[in-house]
Design a protein around this motif. Sequence first.
Motif, PDB file in Angstrom:
ATOM      1  N   MET A   1      40.343  49.889  33.107  1.00  0.00           N
ATOM      2  CA  MET A   1      40.192  48.692  32.283  1.00  0.00           C
ATOM      3  C   MET A   1      38.802  48.643  31.672  1.00  0.00           C
ATOM      4  O   MET A   1      38.622  48.358  30.474  1.00  0.00           O
ATOM      5  N   THR A   2      37.776  48.937  32.468  1.00  0.00           N
ATOM      6  CA  THR A   2      36.403  48.884  31.973  1.00  0.00           C
ATOM      7  C   THR A   2      36.184  49.918  30.865  1.00  0.00           C
ATOM      8  O   THR A   2      35.581  49.615  29.827  1.00  0.00           O
ATOM      9  N   LEU A   3      36.676  51.125  31.070  1.00  0.00           N
ATOM     10  CA  LEU A   3      36.518  52.178  30.060  1.00  0.00           C
ATOM     11  C   LEU A   3      37.190  51.800  28.743  1.00  0.00           C
ATOM     12  O   LEU A   3      36.693  52.130  27.662  1.00  0.00           O
ATOM     13  N   ARG A   4      38.306  51.105  28.826  1.00  0.00           N
ATOM     14  CA  ARG A   4      39.063  50.779  27.615  1.00  0.00           C
ATOM     15  C   ARG A   4      38.529  49.558  26.876  1.00  0.00           C
ATOM     16  O   ARG A   4      38.738  49.435  25.666  1.00  0.00           O
ATOM     17  N   LEU A   5      37.842  48.651  27.574  1.00  0.00           N
ATOM     18  CA  LEU A   5      37.455  47.389  26.942  1.00  0.00           C
ATOM     19  C   LEU A   5      35.964  47.199  26.732  1.00  0.00           C
ATOM     20  O   LEU A   5      35.568  46.463  25.831  1.00  0.00           O
ATOM     21  N   GLU A   6      35.149  47.822  27.563  1.00  0.00           N
ATOM     22  CA  GLU A   6      33.715  47.524  27.461  1.00  0.00           C
ATOM     23  C   GLU A   6      33.057  48.379  26.382  1.00  0.00           C
ATOM     24  O   GLU A   6      33.100  49.603  26.448  1.00  0.00           O
ATOM     25  N   ARG A   7      32.471  47.718  25.408  1.00  0.00           N
ATOM     26  CA  ARG A   7      31.772  48.398  24.315  1.00  0.00           C
ATOM     27  C   ARG A   7      30.444  47.673  24.061  1.00  0.00           C
ATOM     28  O   ARG A   7      30.405  46.453  23.965  1.00  0.00           O
ATOM     29  N   GLY A   8      29.370  48.455  23.956  1.00  0.00           N
ATOM     30  CA  GLY A   8      28.099  47.903  23.519  1.00  0.00           C
ATOM     31  C   GLY A   8      27.252  47.257  24.586  1.00  0.00           C
ATOM     32  O   GLY A   8      26.189  46.714  24.291  1.00  0.00           O
ATOM     33  N   ARG A   9      27.664  47.292  25.842  1.00  0.00           N
ATOM     34  CA  ARG A   9      26.848  46.663  26.883  1.00  0.00           C
ATOM     35  C   ARG A   9      25.809  47.654  27.391  1.00  0.00           C
ATOM     36  O   ARG A   9      26.113  48.815  27.652  1.00  0.00           O
ATOM     37  N   LYS A  10      24.577  47.161  27.579  1.00  0.00           N
ATOM     38  CA  LYS A  10      23.499  48.005  28.086  1.00  0.00           C
ATOM     39  C   LYS A  10      23.022  47.565  29.459  1.00  0.00           C
ATOM     40  O   LYS A  10      22.609  48.378  30.269  1.00  0.00           O
ATOM     41  N   ALA A  11      23.036  46.257  29.730  1.00  0.00           N
ATOM     42  CA  ALA A  11      22.565  45.756  31.026  1.00  0.00           C
ATOM     43  C   ALA A  11      23.610  46.009  32.109  1.00  0.00           C
ATOM     44  O   ALA A  11      24.808  46.093  31.839  1.00  0.00           O
ATOM     45  N   PHE A  12      23.148  46.128  33.364  1.00  0.00           N
ATOM     46  CA  PHE A  12      24.048  46.329  34.506  1.00  0.00           C
ATOM     47  C   PHE A  12      24.936  45.099  34.683  1.00  0.00           C
ATOM     48  O   PHE A  12      24.484  43.965  34.556  1.00  0.00           O
ATOM     49  N   GLN A  13      26.200  45.323  34.978  1.00  0.00           N
ATOM     50  CA  GLN A  13      27.145  44.229  35.198  1.00  0.00           C
ATOM     51  C   GLN A  13      27.561  44.224  36.666  1.00  0.00           C
ATOM     52  O   GLN A  13      28.211  45.144  37.142  1.00  0.00           O
ATOM     53  N   ASP A  14      27.169  43.188  37.398  1.00  0.00           N
ATOM     54  CA  ASP A  14      27.504  43.091  38.817  1.00  0.00           C
ATOM     55  C   ASP A  14      29.013  42.998  39.016  1.00  0.00           C
ATOM     56  O   ASP A  14      29.722  42.364  38.221  1.00  0.00           O
ATOM     57  N   LEU A  15      29.493  43.607  40.089  1.00  0.00           N
ATOM     58  CA  LEU A  15      30.896  43.494  40.486  1.00  0.00           C
ATOM     59  C   LEU A  15      30.922  43.099  41.957  1.00  0.00           C
ATOM     60  O   LEU A  15      30.483  43.865  42.817  1.00  0.00           O
ATOM     61  N   TRP A  16      31.406  41.892  42.247  1.00  0.00           N
ATOM     62  CA  TRP A  16      31.477  41.387  43.614  1.00  0.00           C
ATOM     63  C   TRP A  16      32.924  41.447  44.091  1.00  0.00           C
ATOM     64  O   TRP A  16      33.858  41.364  43.302  1.00  0.00           O
ATOM     65  N   SER A  17      33.108  41.575  45.403  1.00  0.00           N
ATOM     66  CA  SER A  17      34.451  41.536  45.972  1.00  0.00           C
ATOM     67  C   SER A  17      34.419  40.885  47.352  1.00  0.00           C
ATOM     68  O   SER A  17      33.677  41.337  48.222  1.00  0.00           O
ATOM     69  N   PRO A  18      35.223  39.845  47.574  1.00  0.00           N
ATOM     70  CA  PRO A  18      35.257  39.213  48.897  1.00  0.00           C
ATOM     71  C   PRO A  18      35.818  40.131  49.974  1.00  0.00           C
ATOM     72  O   PRO A  18      35.564  39.929  51.162  1.00  0.00           O
ATOM     73  N   ALA A  19      36.579  41.165  49.576  1.00  0.00           N
ATOM     74  CA  ALA A  19      37.175  42.072  50.564  1.00  0.00           C
ATOM     75  C   ALA A  19      36.111  42.812  51.361  1.00  0.00           C
ATOM     76  O   ALA A  19      36.371  43.256  52.482  1.00  0.00           O
ATOM     77  N   GLU A  20      34.902  42.961  50.807  1.00  0.00           N
ATOM     78  CA  GLU A  20      33.828  43.624  51.542  1.00  0.00           C
ATOM     79  C   GLU A  20      33.462  42.858  52.809  1.00  0.00           C
ATOM     80  O   GLU A  20      32.948  43.447  53.761  1.00  0.00           O
ATOM     81  N   SER A  21      33.730  41.560  52.828  1.00  0.00           N
ATOM     82  CA  SER A  21      33.435  40.727  53.996  1.00  0.00           C
ATOM     83  C   SER A  21      34.682  40.263  54.727  1.00  0.00           C
ATOM     84  O   SER A  21      34.644  40.052  55.940  1.00  0.00           O
ATOM     85  N   LEU A  22      35.791  40.104  53.993  1.00  0.00           N
ATOM     86  CA  LEU A  22      36.972  39.432  54.546  1.00  0.00           C
ATOM     87  C   LEU A  22      38.200  40.320  54.663  1.00  0.00           C
ATOM     88  O   LEU A  22      39.209  39.888  55.218  1.00  0.00           O
ATOM     89  N   GLY A  23      38.143  41.556  54.138  1.00  0.00           N
ATOM     90  CA  GLY A  23      39.344  42.368  54.112  1.00  0.00           C
ATOM     91  C   GLY A  23      40.323  41.861  53.069  1.00  0.00           C
ATOM     92  O   GLY A  23      39.974  41.107  52.156  1.00  0.00           O
ATOM     93  N   ASN A  24      41.572  42.262  53.196  1.00  0.00           N
ATOM     94  CA  ASN A  24      42.624  41.838  52.272  1.00  0.00           C
ATOM     95  C   ASN A  24      43.139  40.470  52.717  1.00  0.00           C
ATOM     96  O   ASN A  24      43.755  40.343  53.780  1.00  0.00           O
TER      97      ASN A  24
END
Length: 354
Positions: free
Chosen positions: A266-289
């Motif tokens: 999805m990111t490869l197909r939609l993201e164009r022109g961004r230079k700054a880092f984009q954070d990606l958070w996930s609750p599964a890192e703390s809570l699992g599924n």
Amino acid sequence: MIGVRAAGMVTAVGLDWASSAAAIRARLDGFAETRFVAGGGWRIGAAVPLPRNWIGPRRMAHLAAGALADILRQEPAARDAALILCLAEETRPGRPVTDPAALLRMLAAILRLPERRTHVVQHGRPSGFVALDQARRVIAGGQAGQVIVLGIDSYLTGPAIAHYAGLQRLLEEGNADGFIPGEAAAAVLLGPGGPLRLTGLGLAREVAYLGNGKGEDGEDLPLRGDGMVAAYRAALAQAETDLAHVEYRISDLTGEQHFFKQAALMTLRLERGRKAFQDLWSPAESLGNIGAAAVPVMLGMALAAARKGYAPGSPVLIEASGDDGACGAAVLHEARGPARRASAEDRFGGSTAP
């Protein structure tokens, strides 16, 4: 336009919204040995440390009551809000709630609330996006001034553990492509105003879904991320923005490769022109599924970040997808307008000085 006004959580890392959001921000986790056997030891899971060892539907009712009570402490007027209940898929083996009406009766008795007509959404992890769409319609139509979206789920049941272990989908020694089973309840109060405004929402379906995406010839379909791309496009179009201007994302990534690939495509197909880092958070890192609780938890994470000032910026995009290909995305803007980009010190709560 509706906003997120308050949140409530009961998770493996906290028994209310404030403590859960702080623990997730600090990257703490609730992973511990369970009473389920895995090989020669105990299986790792993320169970909620409740004060009593309730099991079955009663456990789910107390989880839900904790999340709802958390909101009512912050917003007493929410006692009269309409309620939308998010649950596991009806076809999922080992789902913890099979009788939503009985659960609601127990919930009303625990909190001493009058029983009310409740919408029930049973689509697993993406359920919260369907609930957001319903909430917008309920408020826009004048049927209620405020709506509570409540998600409850658990993969820590005997039939669920047996089913997913049999499919080799649980994270364990010898299998890195799996998830940690968890449980949680989370709720968000929606209505006019609030620190976060829902500006875009998209719902779609992936044809090459996990384990059963077959073409007419019976062959596995290639994963292209079409469902998530469509959900993103719809949400971004409604919000009148694009992915390059989204400051950070929160995803339900559970740890399985299929969903990481879907997010990357999805990111490869939609993201164009961004230079700054984009954070990606996930609750599964703390809570699992955590299944159907995922979207309310992610909304609670975004609300805490906006209120405490550690969000990387505005807007935030929240995404989730299910095993059956259901996909959803939501764009939320901070009510005070575009926020400054938070520094590393703001985001992680410590000094960056040597």
